[in-house]
Design a protein around this motif. Structure first.
Motif, PDB file in Angstrom:
ATOM      1  N   GLY A 289      17.215 -24.227  44.344  1.00 32.61           N
ATOM      2  CA  GLY A 289      16.942 -23.291  43.251  1.00 32.61           C
ATOM      3  C   GLY A 289      16.527 -24.013  41.983  1.00 32.61           C
ATOM      4  O   GLY A 289      15.700 -23.516  41.215  1.00 32.61           O
ATOM      5  N   VAL A 290      17.097 -25.202  41.756  1.00 30.09           N
ATOM      6  CA  VAL A 290      16.714 -26.003  40.589  1.00 30.09           C
ATOM      7  C   VAL A 290      15.265 -26.455  40.719  1.00 30.09           C
ATOM      8  O   VAL A 290      14.470 -26.339  39.780  1.00 30.09           O
ATOM      9  N   TYR A 593      23.012 -25.425  34.411  1.00 32.25           N
ATOM     10  CA  TYR A 593      24.275 -25.204  35.108  1.00 32.25           C
ATOM     11  C   TYR A 593      24.094 -24.141  36.189  1.00 32.25           C
ATOM     12  O   TYR A 593      23.095 -23.404  36.199  1.00 32.25           O
ATOM     13  N   ARG A 594      25.070 -24.066  37.076  1.00 28.18           N
ATOM     14  CA  ARG A 594      25.064 -23.036  38.121  1.00 28.18           C
ATOM     15  C   ARG A 594      26.383 -22.295  38.074  1.00 28.18           C
ATOM     16  O   ARG A 594      27.446 -22.903  38.229  1.00 28.18           O
ATOM     17  N   GLN A 595      26.321 -21.000  37.849  1.00 27.97           N
ATOM     18  CA  GLN A 595      27.526 -20.179  37.798  1.00 27.97           C
ATOM     19  C   GLN A 595      27.732 -19.479  39.131  1.00 27.97           C
ATOM     20  O   GLN A 595      26.804 -18.922  39.700  1.00 27.97           O
ATOM     21  N   GLN A 596      28.983 -19.522  39.603  1.00 23.68           N
ATOM     22  CA  GLN A 596      29.299 -18.957  40.907  1.00 23.68           C
ATOM     23  C   GLN A 596      29.596 -17.461  40.854  1.00 23.68           C
ATOM     24  O   GLN A 596      29.608 -16.785  41.872  1.00 23.68           O
ATOM     25  N   ALA A 597      29.853 -16.940  39.648  1.00 17.93           N
ATOM     26  CA  ALA A 597      30.196 -15.525  39.532  1.00 17.93           C
ATOM     27  C   ALA A 597      29.045 -14.650  40.004  1.00 17.93           C
ATOM     28  O   ALA A 597      27.874 -15.026  39.902  1.00 17.93           O
ATOM     29  N   GLY A 607      22.141 -18.405  41.098  1.00 19.64           N
ATOM     30  CA  GLY A 607      22.939 -18.565  39.893  1.00 19.64           C
ATOM     31  C   GLY A 607      22.531 -19.746  39.035  1.00 19.64           C
ATOM     32  O   GLY A 607      23.237 -20.100  38.077  1.00 19.64           O
ATOM     33  N   VAL A 608      21.406 -20.372  39.331  1.00 12.54           N
ATOM     34  CA  VAL A 608      20.967 -21.563  38.600  1.00 12.54           C
ATOM     35  C   VAL A 608      20.344 -21.158  37.258  1.00 12.54           C
ATOM     36  O   VAL A 608      19.486 -20.275  37.194  1.00 12.54           O
ATOM     37  N   ILE A 609      20.784 -21.808  36.190  1.00 17.76           N
ATOM     38  CA  ILE A 609      20.209 -21.639  34.858  1.00 17.76           C
ATOM     39  C   ILE A 609      19.734 -23.006  34.391  1.00 17.76           C
ATOM     40  O   ILE A 609      20.542 -23.925  34.225  1.00 17.76           O
ATOM     41  N   VAL A 610      18.431 -23.150  34.198  1.00 18.43           N
ATOM     42  CA  VAL A 610      17.858 -24.412  33.728  1.00 18.43           C
ATOM     43  C   VAL A 610      17.416 -24.239  32.282  1.00 18.43           C
ATOM     44  O   VAL A 610      16.872 -23.204  31.907  1.00 18.43           O
ATOM     45  N   ASN A 611      17.662 -25.274  31.466  1.00 15.65           N
ATOM     46  CA  ASN A 611      17.257 -25.297  30.069  1.00 15.65           C
ATOM     47  C   ASN A 611      17.869 -24.139  29.271  1.00 15.65           C
ATOM     48  O   ASN A 611      17.155 -23.332  28.667  1.00 15.65           O
TER      49      ASN A 611
END
Length: 632
Positions: A289-290, A593-597, A607-611
Motif C-alpha cells: 500500500g505504501v 503511518y499505518r493505523q489498524q483501526a 490504512g496506510v497514510i503517507v506524508n
C-alpha cells in the motif's frame, strides 16, 4: 555490396516520404503540361495570325487565354468559326480533357489513399508535447488511467499509442476499459514499433515522453531494446535528449538495454520490481500500500525539484522545515540519487530535493512554529534477528528472484518451502541461486487449490505465506482464479486453527483484488498495476527509476513498518513533527503511518497514510505502525 540495416532504414524512409508526396508531385506535373500546351497554343496563334472567321489576329496573351478556356471547358469550342482555328482549338481541348481526367483520377486516388491511411492508423501524427506509448499489453489501461490524472492540469494533453494492432480495435478496447479521459485525447496508430519509418509516424521528435511496454510476444525484451535503439539512433532525431521509460522482464537483458538507451533511458525491470515488493510485503504486511501510494498519481507522489532555500542547511533541519511535504533525499550535481543521507549533510546550491508531496504546488518550506514534545521520544529498542519459516504456494518466472531476495534478509537457520504444481519444479528449485547460506530451500509438488494437500503442509506453522499465480502457464484471469481458490482454502485453515496467518498474494489483474478481499489476506501485490504505475511515473520524473532502485535495494535505504510504540509514548496525541525528530535521532526518516483501526479506506491502501501534516496531533493505538525510511 551489402547495405547496412541503418542505411536500408534511411533509404526506405526517404522512399516512403517521396511516395507519400506522389499525388502532389503528379498534380504539379499535370499543371506544367497544361501550362506548356497553353503557352504553345498562344505562341502559335500569335505567330500564324490564325483567328476565327471574321475576327482579328490574336496577341500572345489573347491566344493563351482562349487556349486556357478550351482546356478547362470542352464546350467552349462549339462556337468556333473557321477550320484553321477549329483545328487549334480541337488540339487544345483534347489535351485539356486528358489533363483534367488525369487530375480527377489523381485527386480521387490520393483522397482514397489518405482515407485508407486514416482507417488503418497509418497517417502522420502532428501533435506536439505528447506522450507516446509503444506496444500493447494488459498494463496499457492502467498507464493511460494514471496519465489522464497527471494530465488534468495540462492544456490539450495527448497520448499517442503505436502497436501491431488494428487501430479501431485499440480504440474500442480503450473505450470499453477506461472510463472518463478528462481533457486527454487518445490517438492510436498501427505499426511496427521496431521499424524506423513506423516510429516516425508518431512524431517522437516533438514528444514530451516515451513509454516502451513489454509486448505479448516470444522475445519481448528484444523488441523493447530494438525500439529504444531505433529511437535514439534515428538519423533524423532531435538534438535534445528523449525521456524514455522502458519495461524489461529479464534482468539479464538490462545491461544491453542501458548501453543502447544511455542516459535517455529509465529502465523498469518488471519481474525484479514485483519480486522485491512481494518479498518486502511478505515480511511487513501493508507495505504494498505504501508503494502504491508513492506511485499513484491520485495520491502523494515523489518530486525532484530545486529548493534554493535549502542551500547551506543540514539535511536534518531541512526535513523539519516542511509541514505538508516530506523530504527523503537529494539529487547531486551529477544527477545521482541519495536517499536518507546523514542528518548533518549540508545542501549545496543547485542540488535537487527529493520530496513526497500531494502536488508540486504544495511544496513550500514552513515558517510556522514547530511543535515538538521531546519528553515522549523513546530510546531505540534492541532488535534481535530470529530464524523464519516461509511458505510459497504457486510458482512462476518471478519465483527464483523472490527466493534470492528473501535469502538476503532472513537470519541463519531460516527455511523456505516451495509448493506448486509446475513442471520441472524440483529441478528448478535445486538450481536456485541464493545470496547467503541462511536460507534452506525445499520443495513439494502439490495441487495448491486442494484442501487435503494444503493440510499436509502444516500451514499454521509458517511465519509467512506467499501465494504466487501460475502466470507462466495460464492466462491472467484463470491464473487469478486459481489464486483466489488457494486464498479461500487458506482462510478456512486459519479459521479452524484459531490463529492469524500472515498471507501475501500476487494478483495479475487489479479488478480481481476486490474479489480477493473476502479471503482476508494481509496484503495483495497486483503485478500489472505496479508495473503500470512505475512506468507512468518514470515518464513524468526522470529520476524515478533510480529512486525506487534504492528503495528496493538491500544496500540502500528501504521502507520499513515498525511499531509506533518503539519511537514515542502514545498516551496522548502526538504531532508528526515529534515523530520525525524521533526517527532522525536514529538516522531514519518518518514518511507516514499505518493505523489498524477500522476506518474508511476507499483506495484500498490497508490504512496506510503517507506524508501526513506534521503540525496536527495524531492519536495512535499500540497496534499502529510507523512507516520509515532506514538504512540497515
Amino acid at each position: 555490396m551489402k547495405t547496412s540495416p541503418s542505411r536500408r532504414a534511411r533509404l526506405r524512409y526517404q522512399f516512403d516520404k517521396s511516395m507519400a508526396a506522389g499525388p502532389i508531385a503528379l498534380i504539379g506535373w499535370l499543371a506544367i503540361i497544361s501550362l506548356i500546351i497553353i503557352v504553345t497554343a498562344g505562341i502559335f496563334l500569335a505567330l500564324t495570325g490564325i483567328a476565327q472567321d471574321g475576327g482579328q489576329p490574336m496577341s500572345f496573351v489573347e491566344g493563351a487565354w482562349e487556349s486556357l478556356m478550351r482546356t478547362m471547358d470542352a464546350g467552349t469550342m462549339g462556337g468556333d468559326l473557321g477550320w484553321d482555328f477549329r483545328g487549334v482549338s480541337l488540339f487544345v481541348t483534347i489535351a485539356g480533357i486528358f489533363v483534367f481526367s488525369a487530375l480527377i483520377g489523381v485527386l480521387s486516388s490520393g483522397l482514397e489513399e489518405k482515407l485508407s491511411e486514416l482507417r488503418k492508423g497509418r497517417s502522420q501524427v502532428l501533435e506536439k508535447d505528447h506522450t507516446i506509448i509503444f506496444n500493447w499489453s494488459p498494463s496499457i489501461f492502467d498507464i493511460i488511467s494514471e496519465l489522464v490524472i497527471a494530465n488534468e492540469s495540462r492544456r490539450k494533453p495527448r497520448i499517442v499509442i503505436m502497436a501491431r494492432k488494428d487501430k479501431i480495435e485499440m480504440e474500442d478496447e480503450i473505450s470499453d476499459k477506461i472510463g472518463k479521459l478528462g481533457n486527454t485525447r487518445i490517438i492510436c496508430r498501427s505499426g511496427d514499433p521496431t521499424d524506423l519509418y513506423d516510429i516516425n509516424i508518431v512524431n517522437p521528435q516533438t514528444s514530451r515522453s516515451i513509454i516502451v511496454l513489454s509486448p505479448e510476444s516470444d522475445s519481448p525484451d528484444s523488441e523493447v531494446i530494438k525500439t529504444v535503439l531505433a529511437l535514439v539512433n534515428d538519423p533524423g532525431r532531435r538534438a535534445e535528449p528523449y525521456l524514455v521509460a522502458a519495461e524489461i522482464r529479464d534482468a539479464r537483458n538490462a545491461d544491453v538495454a542501458r548501453i543502447v538507451g544511455g542516459k535517455e533511458l529509465q529502465l523498469i525491470l518488471a519481474d525484479d520490481l514485483i519480486s522485491r515488493i512481494v518479498v518486502h510485503s511478505s515480511r511487513q504486511s501493508g507495505l504494498s500500500g505504501v508503494y502504491s501510494e508513492l506511485l499513484d498519481f491520485d495520491g502523494c507522489e515523489i518530486y525532484t525539484i530545486e529548493q534554493p532555500g535549502l542551500a547551506g542547511k543540514s539535511f536534518g533541519a531541512s526535513v523539519m522545515a516542511y509541514e505538508s511535504s516530506t523530504l527523503i533525499g537529494y539529487c547531486d550535481s551529477d544527477d545521482n540519487v541519495h536517499l536518507n543521507p546523514p542528518a548533518n549533510r549540508i545542501f549545496l546550491p543547485g542540488e535537487r530535493a527529493i520530496l513526497i508531496a500531494e502536488d508540486d504546488t504544495t511544496i513550500t518550506a514552513g515558517n510556522g512554529e514547530i511543535r515538538v514534545d521531546r519528553s515522549v521520544i523513546l530510546a531505540a529498542p534492541a532488535r534481535v534477528s530470529v530464524a523464519e519459516r516461509t511458505l510459497v504456494l504457486g510458482w512462476n518466472r518471478r519465483g527464483p528472484i523472490i527466493a534470492h531476495e528473501l535469502s538476503r534478509y532472513v537470519a541463519a537457520g531460516s527455511q523456505l518451502m516451495i509448493a506448486a504444481e509446475t513442471p520441472g519444479l524440483e529441478d528448478e528449485v535445486k538450481g536456485l541461486k541464493l545470496a547467503s547460506n541462511n536460507l534452506e530451500v525445499i520443495s513439494r509438488v502439490i495441487d495448491t487449490s486442494s484442501r487435503v494437500e494444503l493440510d499436509g503442509l502444516d500451514i499454521p506453522g509458517y511465519d509467512h505465506v506467499l501465494v504466487l499465480g501460475y502466470s507462466d502457464h495460464m492466462a491472467p484471469q484463470p491464473a487469478d482464479t486459481r489464486t483466489l481458490v488457494t486464498l479461500l482454502q487458506l482462510r478456512k485453515i486459519a479459521e479452524q486453527a484459531g490463529r492469524h496467518i500472515s498471507i501475501v498474494s500476487e494478483m495479475t489483474d487489479v479488478r480481481n483484488r476486490e474479489l480477493a478481499a473476502v479471503t482476508r489476506a494481509d496484503d495483495f501485490v497486483v503485478s500489472n498495476k505496479l508495473v503500470s504505475l512505475m512506468l507512468a511515473q518514470a515518464s513524468e520524473n526522470p529520476y524515478m527509476a533510480a529512486i525506487f532502485g534504492e528503495l528496493l535495494d538491500e544496500d540502500g535505504s528501504e521502507i520499513y513498518m515498525r511499531p509506533i510504540t518503539d519511537y514515542v509514548a502514545i498516551d496522548n496525541p502526538v504531532t508528526f513533527y515529534t515523530i520525525c525528530l524521533a526517527a532522525l535521532r536514529r538516522g531514519e526518516i518518518a514518511i507516514g503511518y499505518r493505523q489498524q483501526a477500522d476506518k474508511p479506506d476507499p483506495r484500498n491502501l490497508g490504512g496506510v497514510i503517507v506524508n501526513p501534516n506534521k503540525a496536527q496531533p495524531i492519536s495512535f493505538t499500540p497496534e499502529d505502525r510507523l512507516i520509515i525510511l532506514a538504512r540497515e
